[in-house]
Design a protein around this motif. Structure first.
Motif, mmCIF file in Angstrom:
data_model
loop_
_atom_site.group_PDB
_atom_site.id
_atom_site.type_symbol
_atom_site.label_atom_id
_atom_site.label_comp_id
_atom_site.label_asym_id
_atom_site.label_seq_id
_atom_site.Cartn_x
_atom_site.Cartn_y
_atom_site.Cartn_z
ATOM 1 N N GLU A 335 0.827 -1.207 0.000
ATOM 2 C CA GLU A 335 0.000 0.000 0.000
ATOM 3 C C GLU A 335 0.864 1.260 0.000
ATOM 4 O OE1 GLU A 335 -0.467 -2.608 1.917
ATOM 5 O OE2 GLU A 335 -2.382 -3.355 1.126
ATOM 6 N N GLU A 336 1.943 1.231 0.793
ATOM 7 C CA GLU A 336 2.836 2.395 0.846
ATOM 8 C C GLU A 336 3.524 2.611 -0.496
ATOM 9 O OE1 GLU A 336 4.230 2.388 5.552
ATOM 10 O OE2 GLU A 336 5.200 1.023 4.127
ATOM 11 N N SER A 339 0.941 3.959 -3.120
ATOM 12 C CA SER A 339 0.523 5.345 -2.871
ATOM 13 C C SER A 339 1.644 6.331 -3.204
ATOM 14 C CB SER A 339 0.081 5.516 -1.417
ATOM 15 O OG SER A 339 1.152 5.272 -0.529
ATOM 16 N N GLN A 458 -2.862 5.196 -5.936
ATOM 17 C CA GLN A 458 -3.883 5.478 -4.931
ATOM 18 C C GLN A 458 -5.273 5.095 -5.434
ATOM 19 O OE1 GLN A 458 -3.245 9.648 -4.008
ATOM 20 N NE2 GLN A 458 -1.062 9.277 -3.660
#
Length: 506
Positions: A335-336, A339, A458
């Motif tokens: 996820e990091e 994004s 994102q």
């Protein structure tokens, strides 16, 4: 490019049925089949279903395919008083270039400038065998040598090979011992003064200097204007591909603009036939997609691409073998990474981006890619969104491709040539091909879409987004990423950002 809405609707309906059948079949598949297909065809199935059913208006299509307006800049072509060949050469400069086609292309440009700085004669650069692709193509195999020398005859003296008295100066000679004529300490982004202070003495003493390694060994900053102009001249004018690359490229372009009927695709002499055609009017428009999604990139990113635990473990093992513990990305969660825009786009995600930007399922799309990680199982998602997608194999016979088969640099050269003649170019991820094409097309004021990786990362993480919401965000996030002039900043490459070094305000 607007297409027939009733025909497009029927085609969209067919793909929805195929999509439903695919997932139904997969749910009842045996463990063996599941292991082969553990990277799902559609990871973003909700968006994909809407994308397949998409309809675009004539106005949207017209706006999408409209060329860029003049932006107030034009290529600089004026010569400089300093751009003359010295009466007496200080000696011969050799460079040995590693990397792929586009890294070598930039090295060639820098080599010409270094020879200019040193008042030396440049020997046609030697291209090292690529350790990844095992391609031994030489400069002469890729670029038109005579054109190269002639285009630069008023700037730098260039020879195809060394005279007999220096015939000993080869890569093999430098590979077995320390030699006084080899320069191997050139720092990354070295200044012009560094070459004058460190290489000129070697030239005066021995009449020759061999610089290796050389890639990225010349600064982009604080250089005299005439040297920057020379870099531009080499890249945008002197480097032309050999005739058979251009001929095959022209044939592919013609087939993209004027799709042949089945009746005239039967001859193996089609390359000659189609190249000789002189259509009375301009044909249809086409886009080129450079898709870089190979195993190295997938593994190095440390991202999750939906292939399950088996794929993640396999990529982690590959990452450890190739790079050890030096991949910083592996410290972050998926996820990091997404994004932050640090995950390469999959074929499916690139397809969704293009669909959201307004490319419909009648788009003539040329896929410029070497080898996609996951093979056809991943490419099929993109093909479902763009059924008219083509590549070198689909457009040209094996006989026509014989001269480039298995040669990564020549394959890339064909893609580069086709990309420079497309109405729109889309690069799915950063890299040397991306940088070279973005710079060259900026120089020619051509529409070039640069994906907003952070935004897309994102958006794809948000599983509740509807198609209209996704499309609105994509369009808004790419308004200023379609070829608008971006002035080069310090430390940036003029091969990617040609203004203002290679361009003048009109």
């Amino acid at each position: 490019m607007s297409g027939n809405h009733s025909g497009g609707g029927a085609m969209a309906g067919l793909f929805v049925v195929l999509l439903t059948v695919y997932f139904t079949t997969l749910s009842h598949a045996s463990p063996t089949i599941l292991s082969d297909l553990n990277a799902p065809k559609f990871r973003h199935s909700r968006l994909a279903k809407s994308a397949i059913q998409r309809q675009t208006s004539n106005e949207e299509q017209s706006q999408l395919w409209t060329p860029l307006e003049h932006q107030g800049w034009k290529p600089c072509s004026e010569s400089d008083a300093a751009s003359t060949v010295p009466e007496k050469s200080e000696g011969y400069v050799q460079v040995f270039l590693d990397g792929g086609l586009n890294q070598q292309r930039m090295g060639i440009c820098d080599a010409v400038v270094v020879a200019k700085i040193l008042n030396a004669t440049l020997v046609i650069p030697q291209l090292e065998v690529n350790p990844v692709w095992q391609d031994s193509s030489s400069f002469e195999d890729i670029f038109d040598v005579d054109h190269f020398i002639n285009a630069l005859k008023d700037d730098v003296a260039i020879v195809k090979e060394l005279p007999d008295e220096f015939s000993w100066s080869t890569r093999e000679y430098y590979g077995v011992a320390i030699r006084p004529t080899r320069i191997k300490t050139a720092p990354v982004h070295a200044s012009a003064n560094w070459y004058l202070e460190n290489v000129s003495p070697v030239l005066r003493s021995y009449g020759i200097a061999a610089i290796a390694p050389f890639s990225h060994r010349l600064t982009f900053d604080n250089m005299p204007k005439y040297l920057q102009h020379l870099r531009c001249k080499v890249n945008f004018q002197a480097l032309a591909f050999v005739p058979h690359i251009r001929q095959l490229g022209d044939a592919l372009i013609t087939r993209l603009r004027f799709p042949p009927s089945e009746d005239n695709m039967v001859s193996n002499n089609y390359l000659r036939e189609v190249t000789d055609l002189k259509p009375k009017q301009g044909g249809g428009k086409f886009a080129v997609l450079h898709l870089r999604f190979d195993k190295d990139m997938a593994a190095h990113s440390a991202c999750d691409f939906g292939g399950g635990k088996a794929e993640n473990l396999a990529l982690a093992k590959y990452r450890q073998v190739i790079w050890g513990g030096r991949v910083i990305n592996s410290q972050f969660t998926d996820e990091e990474l997404r994004s932050q825009g640090r995950c390469p786009l999959t074929p499916e995600e690139v397809g969704l981006l293009l669909a959201a930007l307004g490319f419909d399922n009648n788009t003539r799309l040329y896929l410029a890619s070497h080898k996609v990680y996951g093979g056809e199982r991943r490419v099929s998602a993109l093909r479902s969104l763009f059924p008219l997608m083509e590549d070198k194999k689909s457009l040209a016979s094996s006989e026509e491709r014989a001269l480039i088969k298995g040669k990564a640099s020549l394959l890339a050269a064909v893609d580069y040539y086709v990309g420079m003649h497309s109405d729109i170019f889309v690069s799915a991820s950063p890299g040397n091909m991306h940088n070279a094409m973005v710079g060259h097309r900026t120089y020619n004021n051509m529409k070039t879409i640069r994906p907003n990786m952070a935004l897309l990362g994102q958006l794809f993480l948000n599983k509740t987004l509807t198609w209209p919401e996704f499309q609105e965000s994509v369009i808004k996030g790419h308004e200023n990423r379609q070829g608008q002039i971006r002035l080069r900043k310090p430390k940036q490459s003029l091969y990617t950002y040609p203004a203002p070094d290679c361009m003048c305000q009109a």
